[in-house]
Scaffold this motif. Structure first.
Motif, PDB file in Angstrom:
ATOM      1  N   VAL A  27       0.855  -1.188   0.000  1.00  0.00           N
ATOM      2  CA  VAL A  27       0.000   0.000   0.000  1.00  0.00           C
ATOM      3  C   VAL A  27       0.890   1.237   0.000  1.00  0.00           C
ATOM      4  N   PRO A  76      -6.712   5.688   3.318  1.00  0.00           N
ATOM      5  CA  PRO A  76      -7.015   4.338   3.795  1.00  0.00           C
ATOM      6  C   PRO A  76      -7.556   4.328   5.221  1.00  0.00           C
ATOM      7  N   ASP A  80      -8.145  -1.382   5.526  1.00  0.00           N
ATOM      8  CA  ASP A  80      -7.454  -1.466   4.235  1.00  0.00           C
ATOM      9  C   ASP A  80      -6.024  -1.984   4.378  1.00  0.00           C
ATOM     10  N   LEU A  81      -5.481  -1.901   5.567  1.00  0.00           N
ATOM     11  CA  LEU A  81      -4.073  -2.235   5.777  1.00  0.00           C
ATOM     12  C   LEU A  81      -3.851  -3.638   6.327  1.00  0.00           C
ATOM     13  N   THR A  82      -4.910  -4.368   6.634  1.00  0.00           N
ATOM     14  CA  THR A  82      -4.750  -5.659   7.314  1.00  0.00           C
ATOM     15  C   THR A  82      -4.028  -6.706   6.472  1.00  0.00           C
ATOM     16  N   ALA A  84      -1.818  -6.005   4.011  1.00  0.00           N
ATOM     17  CA  ALA A  84      -0.637  -5.417   3.367  1.00  0.00           C
ATOM     18  C   ALA A  84       0.641  -5.938   4.016  1.00  0.00           C
ATOM     19  N   VAL A  87       3.325  -0.851   4.071  1.00  0.00           N
ATOM     20  CA  VAL A  87       2.568   0.395   3.926  1.00  0.00           C
ATOM     21  C   VAL A  87       3.596   1.513   3.876  1.00  0.00           C
TER      22      VAL A  87
END
Length: 94
Positions: A27, A76, A80-82, A84, A87
């Protein structure tokens, strides 16, 4: 020799030390020139790259047009970051 958009944009000193297993995405948060360079470098890892930003510079738009990255027209959320593996914040905010 003609460079692809990703090669042209990523001509900085970006180096990735390791790559994830398949299926995990990277991300990039931000849509400016720094975000473009990082996203372009990440596309060389054969991992999905998603850019989160409400606006894009021309270089990020070129990566999007070449279908090298996906774009979410928003900032985000934690959800949304789970999935990735990386980041990268490139918003220019201090």
């Amino acid at each position: 020799m003609s460079l692809t958009p990703a090669q042209r944009i990523a001509r900085d000193r970006t180096r990735l030390l390791g790559f994830p297993t398949t299926g995990r995405r990277a991300v990039v948060v931000g849509g400016g020139p720094l975000a473009a360079r990082r996203a372009a470098a990440l596309t060389r890892a054969n991992t999905p790259v998603v850019v989160f930003a409400p606006a894009l510079c021309d270089d990020v738009f070129d990566l999007l047009a070449e279908r090298l990255v996906a774009w979410e027209n928003r900032w985000p959320t934690m959800a949304d970051l789970t999935d990735a593996w990386l980041v990268h914040a490139a918003t220019g905010d201090s």
